[in-house]
Scaffold this motif. Structure first.
Motif, PDB file in Angstrom:
ATOM      1  N   UNK A 238       0.820  -1.206   0.000  1.00 43.01           N
ATOM      2  CA  UNK A 238       0.000   0.000   0.000  1.00 43.01           C
ATOM      3  C   UNK A 238       0.860   1.265   0.000  1.00 43.01           C
ATOM      4  N   UNK A 239       2.107   1.150   0.488  1.00 39.39           N
ATOM      5  CA  UNK A 239       2.908   2.350   0.706  1.00 39.39           C
ATOM      6  C   UNK A 239       4.207   2.364  -0.098  1.00 39.39           C
ATOM      7  N   UNK A 240       4.252   1.611  -1.183  1.00 39.84           N
ATOM      8  CA  UNK A 240       5.425   1.625  -2.056  1.00 39.84           C
ATOM      9  C   UNK A 240       5.405   2.894  -2.912  1.00 39.84           C
ATOM     10  N   UNK A 241       6.521   3.621  -2.918  1.00 41.34           N
ATOM     11  CA  UNK A 241       6.617   4.860  -3.696  1.00 41.34           C
ATOM     12  C   UNK A 241       7.230   4.585  -5.066  1.00 41.34           C
ATOM     13  N   UNK A 242       6.766   5.329  -6.060  1.00 38.67           N
ATOM     14  CA  UNK A 242       7.327   5.199  -7.403  1.00 38.67           C
ATOM     15  C   UNK A 242       7.586   6.582  -7.990  1.00 38.67           C
TER      16      UNK A 242
END
Length: 630
Positions: A238-242
C-alpha cells in the motif's frame, strides 16, 4: 511542563486548606497564560478531594512526588494526576491517574476504544478512560529519553469516582478489555483497590526527583517505536513509492533532517491532484523520520484518512503505540514552539481556522502546525476544499510561514496514479463540470471504466460485482439526504431513498468505511472518502447539481439540513447573494469532482436529475465519437 507539583504532604495540606484548586488556577495562568473555566475549576475541586482521600494512607510515603496537570511535551495533552517514587525493590516508577467525573457512559459497538458520555454540554463520542490513560503513558514511554534510559516504570489507571459500576457494565465491555488490562478503571467504592494499585509502584519517596527528570527529559523516539512502525511499513505494498513520489520524499527528508541540524524552521508546500501519492509519501516519511530519532506525526483534519492508514499499517494488530503518531489538526492549539521535529499535514486544504468541538479554540490551525514544529509539510490540493470552513490554501500557508519566520519550499506532484494514470480524465471532469475550460474531450487510450447508469440499482449492482475481488469498491453520494443521528448505527434504516432504491449512509460504528467488509451495503460521503482511494466507485449525484439551459448548475438549497459543509451559507446569501452562490458553486462542484476521482479503475454514476444524466451520457458519447474519428 507541570502546572502543580509538590510532595504528598504539600498536596494533602492544600486540600485541607481548600486551596488546591486555587493554587492550580494561579499556576495555570502564570505558567501557561490560561484562564480556567468554572467547570474545570469545579472538576479540580471534586476530583482532587477524592484523591486526597485516596492518598490519606500511611503506606504511601509522605515524600512521594505529586504532579497535577502534567503537560506531555510535544503535545497539548495534560495528565491529570501523577505520583512518583520507588517500589519495594527500589525500581523508579510513576503512577498516572486519569480522573473522570462521569456517572454514566454507553459503549460504542464495533469499536475498541470509543464510548459515549455527557461532556461539553451534550452526549459526545470520546475515548474510553482506560485507553486515554494507556495512550498517555505510552506517549511518554515512546518519546521521553529519561524514562527510556532510567527504565522508569509507568503505571496508568483511570479513576471514575462518581461512577457506580454494575454487573455487565458498559465500562467493562469486551472491546475495551485490552486497555483495561493495561490501565485498570476504578469506580465509586473502589478507593481501597486504587490505593493498593498505587502502593505496588510507590513505597519509597523520591522528593519529586523523578518528576523533575521526566519533565526535563530529552525527546527521542524509543527503539521499540522505531522498530514497530518500520516493520509495519516493510513489505506493505500500500505504501510503495514510485517515480516522482520518491523524488519528493527524498527532498522532504533532506530538508527535515537539515532542520534537525541547524534548528531553522522550514515549511514545505507539496501540491498535487487526486491520486498523485501525497499520503503514500507522508506515511513513508513518518516511518523514516522516526527512525532518524525525530518526533514526527501524521496530521489531518478528517479522521477517515488517519483511521484507514493506521488500520493498513497495523493490520490485525489491535493496540499499538503507533496510534499516538496520528493526530487531528486541532491538536496543537496549546502546543509550544518547535515541540515537534516534523509535522506531516495531509489533506491540508481541509484545515480550519478554529479548533475544538464548538470551533472556539486556538487561532488558526495552519499557524499552530507551523509554530509547533521545526519542519511543517503541507500536502495540498486547493480544488478539494469542500466546506465553508476549509481555509487551506497556498497563500494562507505562505502568510503564516512568513509570520513564524519559517523558510518556504515548494514541490509539485504531477503524475496521476488514480484513474489508471489519467490526467486526461481529471481535465475532462473539470471541463464537464464547468469548473474550468480545458477543451479536453479525448479519453482515448485510457483504460478507465466510466458509465452513466439509468437507475441507482444498476449502479449498485456494478459496484457490488466489482467489490467481490478485493473489497475495494464503494458507493458514494452527494450530501442531499438527511443523516438521521439516532439511526446512525442501524443498518436497517435507509437514509437515502430514490424510488424503490434504498441505502443507509455509512454507519457510525465499527471499522472505517473504506476498509470494513460491510461497507458495500452503505453509502459514503465526502467526509468518509476524501483522501482515500478505491478500485471502483459508484457515485450518486443529487439534486444539488443539475443540468439546465446548457449549463451545469448548483443549488445549495437542495443540500440536506444535516450537512455542515455549507453551514452559514444562508446568512451569507441574505448579505450577498452573488458571493453565496459563488462559494456554494465551488464547494458543490469540488465535492463531486473529489467523489468522482476516488476510483482507480472505474466510476459508475447515477444522477437524480434526468438532465444531468443526459448531459453526461452525451459527453461520454462525444468521447467515443472523437475516438472513433481518429
Amino acid at each position: 511542563m507541570i502546572v502543580y507539583d509538590g510532595l504528598k504532604t504539600d498536596f494533602l495540606s492544600s486540600c485541607e486548606r481548600d486551596t488546591i484548586a486555587i493554587e492550580i488556577e494561579e499556576n495555570m495562568l502564570n505558567k501557561l497564560g490560561k484562564h480556567t473555566p468554572k467547570a474545570e475549576f469545579r472538576s479540580w475541586e471534586n476530583s482532587l478531594n477524592y484523591m486526597y482521600k485516596v492518598l490519606n494512607d500511611r503506606e504511601i510515603p509522605d515524600d512521594a512526588g505529586i504532579a497535577i496537570e502534567f503537560n506531555i511535551p510535544q503535545t497539548s495533552k495534560r495528565v491529570d494526576f501523577m505520583i512518583s517514587g520507588f517500589d519495594m525493590q527500589g525500581i523508579p516508577g510513576m503512577v498516572i491517574v486519569e480522573l473522570k467525573q462521569w456517572d454514566s457512559l454507553t459503549e460504542v459497538e464495533g469499536t475498541d476504544a470509543l464510548v459515549e458520555t455527557y461532556v461539553g454540554g451534550g452526549i459526545h463520542r470520546v475515548v474510553h478512560p482506560s485507553y486515554q490513560a494507556w495512550s498517555y503513558a505510552q506517549l511518554i514511554r515512546d518519546y521521553n529519553q529519561e524514562v527510556q534510559d532510567s527504565e522508569i516504570t509507568l503505571s496508568p489507571c483511570a479513576c471514575l469516582h462518581n461512577y457506580i459500576r454494575h454487573q455487565n457494565d458498559p465500562l467493562d465491555a469486551v472491546q475495551y478489555q485490552d486497555y483495561l488490562e493495561d490501565a485498570s478503571a476504578y469506580t465509586k467504592g473502589q478507593l481501597d483497590q486504587l490505593r493498593d494499585f498505587i502502593k505496588r509502584s510507590i513505597r519509597k519517596g523520591d522528593r519529586k526527583e523523578l518528576l523533575y527528570r521526566v519533565d526535563h527529559g530529552k525527546i527521542r523516539p524509543s527503539k521499540s517505536l522505531q522498530d514497530s512502525i518500520g516493520s509495519m511499513l516493510k513489505g506493505n505494498r500500500e505504501f510503495i513509492m514510485i517515480d516522482e513520489q520518491k523524488v519528493a520524499y527524498e527532498e522532504i527528508l533532506r530538508l527535515s533532517l537539515q532542520c534537525q541540524k541547524d534548528y531553522q524552521k522550514r515549511t514545505i508546500i507539496v501540491q498535487g491532484g487526486p491520486g498523485t501519492g501525497k499520503s503514500v509519501i507522508a506515511i513513508n516519511l513518518l516511518a523514516e523520520l522516526t527512525r532518524r530519532d525525530q518526533m514526527v506525526q501524521y496530521v489531518s483534519k478528517n479522521s477517515a484518512p488517519r483511521q484507514v492508514y493506521l488500520k493498513k499499517l497495523k493490520g490485525q494488530m489491535k493496540k499499538s503505540s503507533v496510534d499516538n503518531m496520528f493526530k487531528g489538526s486541532g491538536t496543537y492549539t496549546e502546543a509550544g514552539c518547535n515541540v515537534a521535529h516534523t509535522l506531516l499535514c495531509d489533506e491540508a486544504h481541509r484545515l480550519n481556522e478554529k479548533s475544538g468541538m464548538f470551533h472556539n479554540e486556538g487561532v488558526n490551525q495552519i499557524k499552530e502546525i507551523i509554530h509547533a514544529s521545526y519542519c511543517s509539510v503541507f500536502f495540498i490540493d486547493e480544488s478539494q476544499r469542500v466546506t465553508m470552513d476549509d481555509i487551506g490554501s497556498v497563500e494562507e500557508i505562505e502568510k503564516w510561514a512568513k509570520e513564524e519566520g519559517s523558510e518556504l519550499h515548494y514541490l509539485e506532484l504531477k503524475s496521476q496514479f488514480r484513474c489508471n494514470g489519467s490526467d486526461g480524465y481529471l481535465s475532462w471532469l473539470d471541463d464537464v463540470l464547468d469548473i474550468r475550460e480545458t477543451a479536453n474531450y479525448d479519453l482515448d487510450g485510457i483504460d478507465y471504466d466510466i458509465r452513466v447508469c439509468d437507475t441507482p440499482s444498476e449502479m449498485r449492482d456494478l459496484v457490488i460485482e466489482r467489490n467481490r475481488a478485493a473489497n475495494r469498491a464503494r458507493i458514494l453520494a452527494g450530501y442531499c439526504w438527511e443523516w438521521a443521528k439516532k439511526e446512525q448505527n442501524n443498518t436497517d434504516y435507509h437514509d437515502i431513498k430514490i424510488g424503490d432504491f434504498e441505502i443507509s449512509w455509512n454507519l457510525g460504528n465499527g471499522e472505517p468505511f473504506a476498509v470494513s467488509d460491510t461497507s458495500i451495503n452503505e453509502a459514503g460521503c465526502i467526509h468518509t472518502s476524501q483522501g482515500l482511494e478505491f478500485d471502483y466507485v459508484g457515485v450518486i449525484i443529487g439534486d444539488d447539481m443539475r443540468f439546465d439551459d446548457g449549463h451545469v448548475i448548483t443549488d445549495f438549497t437542495r443540500r440536506a439540513k444535516t450537512d455542515q459543509s455549507l453551514k452559514g451559507i444562508k446568512k451569507l446569501y441574505k448579505e450577498s447573494p452573488d458571493e453565496a452562490n459563488k462559494r456554494a458553486d465551488e464547494i458543490i462542484k469540488n465535492t463531486y469532482r473529489t467523489l468522482l476521482t476516488r476510483g482507480m479503475k472505474g466510476c459508475y454514476i447515477y444522477c437524480t436529475d434526468p438532465g444531468m444524466s443526459a448531459y453526461l451520457k452525451k459527453r461520454l458519447e462525444n468521447v467515443k465519437n472523437e475516438a472513433g474519428n481518429h
